[in-house]
Design an enzyme around this catalytic site. Structure first.
Site, PDB file in Angstrom:
ATOM      1  N   ARG A  97       1.955 -92.781  59.748  1.00 53.52           N
ATOM      2  CA  ARG A  97       2.771 -93.953  60.074  1.00 53.52           C
ATOM      3  C   ARG A  97       4.183 -93.833  59.493  1.00 53.52           C
ATOM      4  NH1 ARG A  97      -2.049 -96.447  58.405  1.00 53.52           N
ATOM      5  NH2 ARG A  97      -3.157 -97.668  59.988  1.00 53.52           N
TER       6      ARG A  97
ATOM      7  N   SER B 127       1.911 -81.094  59.247  1.00 51.35           N
ATOM      8  CA  SER B 127       0.819 -81.977  58.840  1.00 51.35           C
ATOM      9  C   SER B 127      -0.454 -81.142  58.939  1.00 51.35           C
ATOM     10  CB  SER B 127       0.744 -83.222  59.730  1.00 51.35           C
ATOM     11  OG  SER B 127       0.533 -82.848  61.083  1.00 51.35           O
ATOM     12  N   ARG B 128      -1.592 -81.762  58.672  1.00 50.87           N
ATOM     13  CA  ARG B 128      -2.836 -80.994  58.719  1.00 50.87           C
ATOM     14  C   ARG B 128      -3.089 -80.401  60.106  1.00 50.87           C
ATOM     15  NH1 ARG B 128      -7.308 -84.803  56.101  1.00 50.87           N
ATOM     16  NH2 ARG B 128      -5.786 -86.420  56.592  1.00 50.87           N
TER      17      ARG B 128
ATOM     18  N   ILE C  89       9.417 -89.613  48.806  1.00 50.53           N
ATOM     19  CA  ILE C  89       9.052 -91.029  48.754  1.00 50.53           C
ATOM     20  C   ILE C  89       7.527 -91.169  48.830  1.00 50.53           C
ATOM     21  CG2 ILE C  89      11.192 -92.080  49.547  1.00 50.53           C
ATOM     22  CD1 ILE C  89       8.358 -91.250  51.942  1.00 50.53           C
TER      23      ILE C  89
ATOM     24  N   ARG D 135       4.296 -89.312  46.621  1.00 48.32           N
ATOM     25  CA  ARG D 135       3.727 -89.391  45.289  1.00 48.32           C
ATOM     26  C   ARG D 135       4.319 -88.263  44.449  1.00 48.32           C
ATOM     27  NH1 ARG D 135       2.304 -93.972  45.683  1.00 48.32           N
ATOM     28  NH2 ARG D 135       0.205 -94.839  45.376  1.00 48.32           N
TER      29      ARG D 135
ATOM     30  N   GLU E  78       5.260 -91.430  35.724  1.00 49.12           N
ATOM     31  CA  GLU E  78       5.955 -92.714  35.798  1.00 49.12           C
ATOM     32  C   GLU E  78       5.389 -93.708  34.773  1.00 49.12           C
ATOM     33  OE1 GLU E  78       5.533 -94.163  39.775  1.00 49.12           O
ATOM     34  OE2 GLU E  78       6.274 -92.320  40.677  1.00 49.12           O
TER      35      GLU E  78
ATOM     36  N   HIS F 174      10.537 -95.817  41.887  1.00 48.65           N
ATOM     37  CA  HIS F 174       9.372 -96.073  42.739  1.00 48.65           C
ATOM     38  C   HIS F 174       9.497 -97.439  43.432  1.00 48.65           C
ATOM     39  CE1 HIS F 174       4.863 -94.951  43.294  1.00 48.65           C
ATOM     40  NE2 HIS F 174       5.341 -95.562  44.362  1.00 48.65           N
TER      41      HIS F 174
END
Length: 313
Positions: A149, A169-170, A225, A227, A256, A274
């Site tokens: 998304r 992507s996968r 943006i 993890r 963090e 974050h």
């Protein structure tokens, strides 16, 4: 009879208010000590920063729901939860636009060096010097690591900048018109800006490592943006210090809120705390969806947004 739940990370005031207005008894996991109270807790609630491991779950024999107020849930041991018949929910979708907006903001910030230009003016340097030339964003090539998304929302925005869009992507995404690359390394070698938009967890840990950064090269920029765990942070610091890449814009980090002092000292980096989903509107929508999941659980209705691993539960 009021349902007893436990918060497993700090929650915003408006969510605590909503929980109390709904007559839930809310325990704080850092203060609850009574074994009798532990046995009364039937659901856990936390943000994407929540850490829920097997040890904690063994202390809570009657928990059957973990409701995460966030799209990321890599701090939750989902496998251990499923073993105990616990369903995990999260809040996808409602934060997509904000995260994509910040990705573009960070891209512009590092390419056009907007924070550095702000300091240049504030410090009075403009009086005696000329700000260095920056990098163009419009018309550049963008690589997106992850085409879910958020990745697709980033691509939609990048189209308005006339960017050439590539992704990995996968597997190739049906109906996505952009060029697919099998690996992040192959993708990085073709782009000016590389945006990371994949979930955290073991599967993606250190996905963006030294080989990807080397392929991105001295003219390339990294934007994360997703993890902090997705990027090999020491390798990134080395690449930035040695100018192996042009720069990085980061909203997430390994430890963090502690951020590597070397990252904070570097001038070819833009750092944000974050805040990708941190707008008033979106955080309230996330809290509302979390509450919907809680209500559905206690009313024994289908849960609105179980995590993918629990969607057959």
């Amino acid at each position: 009879m009021a349902q007893e739940i436990m918060q497993v990370s700090p929650l915003p005031a408006y969510m605590m208010n909503a929980l109390q207005e709904a007559s839930y008894i809310v325990h704080d996991h850092t203060h609850i000590k009574d074994p009798g109270a532990l046995s009364k807790v039937t659901a856990l609630v936390g943000t994407g920063a929540a850490m829920v491991d097997k040890k904690l779950l063994t202390m809570l024999p009657n928990v059957k729901l973990i409701a995460i107020c966030g799209v990321g849930y890599d701090g939750v041991d989902v496998a251990a939860a499923k073993e105990k018949g616990i369903v995990v929910t999260h809040t996808p979708g409602v934060l997509t636009d904000d995260v994509a907006d910040l990705a573009l903001g960070l891209m512009l910030s590092i390419g056009r060096r907007i924070p550095q230009a702000d300091r240049f003016v504030r410090n009075g340097d403009w009086v005696n010097d000329v700000f260095p030339m920056t990098r163009k964003v419009s018309g550049a090539t963008l690589g997106i690591v992850g085409m879910g998304r958020i990745g697709q929302a980033i691509a939609k925005r990048a189209v308005a900048f006339d960017m050439r869009i590539l992704y990995t992507s996968r597997e190739p995404k049906v109906g996505v018109p952009y060029t697919f690359y099998q690996t992040a390394t192959a993708l990085a070698g073709e782009v000016d800006y590389l945006v990371v938009a994949v979930p955290g967890g073991d599967r993606t840990k250190n996905l963006i490592g030294a080989s990807v950064l080397q392929a991105l090269g001295s003219q390339g920029y990294l934007i994360n943006i997703a993890r902090g765990s997705v990027v090999d942070q020491p390798a990134l610091v080395t690449a930035l210090k040695d100018k192996l890449i042009a720069g990085a814009a980061l909203d997430v980090f390994w430890d963090e809120p502690l951020v590597d002092p070397e990252l904070r000292r570097l001038h070819n980096v833009v750092l944000t705390p974050h805040i990708a989903s941190a707008t008033e509107e979106t955080r309230r929508a996330m809290a509302a969806l979390t509450m919907d999941n809680l209500r559905a659980f206690y009313e024994k209705r289908a849960l609105p947004t179980p995590v993918p691993e629990c969607q057959s539960a």
